[in-house]
Enzyme design. Structure first.
Site, short mmCIF file in Angstrom:
data_model
loop_
_atom_site.label_atom_id
_atom_site.label_comp_id
_atom_site.label_asym_id
_atom_site.label_seq_id
_atom_site.Cartn_x
_atom_site.Cartn_y
_atom_site.Cartn_z
N HIS A 68 -2.45 -2.88 -6.13
CA HIS A 68 -2.94 -2.56 -5.28
C HIS A 68 -4.01 -2.27 -4.63
O HIS A 68 -4.93 -1.19 -5.08
CB HIS A 68 -2.56 -1.20 -4.20
CG HIS A 68 -2.77 -0.43 -3.24
ND1 HIS A 68 -3.21 0.68 -3.08
CD2 HIS A 68 -2.90 -1.28 -2.26
CE1 HIS A 68 -3.03 0.67 -1.67
NE2 HIS A 68 -3.66 -0.28 -0.90
N SER A 106 1.09 -1.00 -0.04
CA SER A 106 0.11 -0.21 0.17
C SER A 106 0.78 1.29 -0.13
O SER A 106 0.07 2.12 0.12
CB SER A 106 -1.20 0.35 1.38
OG SER A 106 -0.33 -0.07 1.71
N ASN A 119 -2.74 6.55 -0.47
CA ASN A 119 -2.51 6.46 0.92
C ASN A 119 -1.78 7.86 1.36
O ASN A 119 -1.21 8.07 2.05
CB ASN A 119 -2.05 5.47 1.30
CG ASN A 119 -2.28 3.97 2.20
OD1 ASN A 119 -4.06 4.57 2.32
ND2 ASN A 119 -1.98 2.79 1.20
N GLU A 148 -5.28 0.53 -7.60
CA GLU A 148 -3.70 0.99 -8.38
C GLU A 148 -2.86 0.23 -8.96
O GLU A 148 -2.41 -0.71 -8.00
CB GLU A 148 -3.43 1.64 -7.43
CG GLU A 148 -4.51 2.81 -6.93
CD GLU A 148 -3.49 3.60 -5.68
OE1 GLU A 148 -3.20 4.51 -5.79
OE2 GLU A 148 -2.74 3.17 -4.23
#
Length: 283
Positions: free
Chosen positions: A140, A119, A190, A152
């Site tokens: 991800h 992540s 993130n 992702e």
């Protein structure tokens, strides 16, 4: 590349969710975990999730059985030898991921793709320990994997166009929406989300408001489905801290400094839902 068999390395919440999603899409899946009991907990988690769909009338018992029959368990990484694709879902630590990719590189076929569900960590650095960096890529998924539509997709410095195309097509086959992002700490999801969670923790740490109040403001005022502290508990306090550390180290910018309270909770073992206590208490 035609992907038919998938190994998921890591049977935690993310790994079991990836395995479930792949099996539901018709792929033969091996769910690997070094800890055989953890692998058993992973398949139990999948069975429980599918049973809820049966109870709600979304799936039949026959369909449930078909999905579960697509998944085999293993605690021997050598069993990944025949996989077309390995998706790593190990803890968010570079040393663990490098060790696993180094081992997989020696086990898997030369044409196999090695993907990581990291992540926040560098795809390029993970790929560097293999002899096939062009066949390493970031994939991800969001949590919970069976529900959330986004994946992702992150190229490393050497990732080939062929591998990128195969993984983008796979994501679509899994019913997901693939979004390409570049290999920077935290990617997009993130890099945006974790500083918000970290700032919410600072609000509690500095006595601005209680966790319930912070979450209410974001849910009622910003229309978020879940407050940032509820979300931190769901993700795992340790995971949130690890991602913030990656952002802080990767960018060297004080705006990514993890809140001391986040560190305290992680040190205390108050990791959220998985430990029974985080910013809230869970039975």
């Amino acid at each position: 590349m035609d992907i038919r068999t998938i190994t998921v390395a890591g049977a935690g919440q993310m790994g079991s969710g990836i395995a479930q999603t792949a099996a539901e899409s018709g792929f033969d899946v091996m769910l690997y975990d070094l800890d055989r009991q953890a692998a058993g907990r992973g398949i139990a988690r999948i069975g429980k999730a599918i049973s809820r769909s049966v109870d709600k009338g979304r799936l039949t018992e026959e369909r449930k059985a078909d999905i579960l029959n697509k998944i085999t368990l293993s605690s021997d990484l050598e069993d990944a030898r025949g996989a077309d694709l390995v998706i790593e879902a190990a803890p968010e630590r570079m040393d663990i991921k490098k060790s696993l990719f180094r081992a997989l590189d020696g086990i898997c076929r030369q044409d196999a793709i090695l993907a990581t569900n990291t992540s926040s960590l560098s795809i390029t650095e993970i790929a560097s320990v293999t002899g096939r960096p062009e066949r390493v890529i970031g994939m991800h998924f969001m949590n919970p994997v069976p529900v959330m539509p986004l994946v992702e997709i992150i190229r490393g410095m050497a990732t080939s166009d062929e591998v990128f195309g195969s993984i983008r097509s796979l994501a679509q086959t899994l019913g997901k929406t693939p979004v390409e992002v570049r290999d920077f700490p935290g990617f997009v999801s993130n890099r945006v989300l974790m500083p918000m969670i970290n700032e919410a923790v600072f609000a509690v740490y500095e006595g601005v408001a209680a966790p319930e109040a912070v979450d209410q403001v974001m849910k009622l005022g910003m229309n978020h489905p879940m407050g940032p502290l509820e979300l931190a508990d769901f993700i795992g306090i340790d995971t949130c801290l690890a991602i913030m550390e990656t952002l802080y180290e990767g960018f060297g910018d004080s705006k990514y400094r993890p809140c001391p309270l986040l560190r305290k909770y992680a040190a205390a073992g108050w990791l959220g839902r998985k430990s029974g206590r985080g910013f809230y208490i869970y039975e």
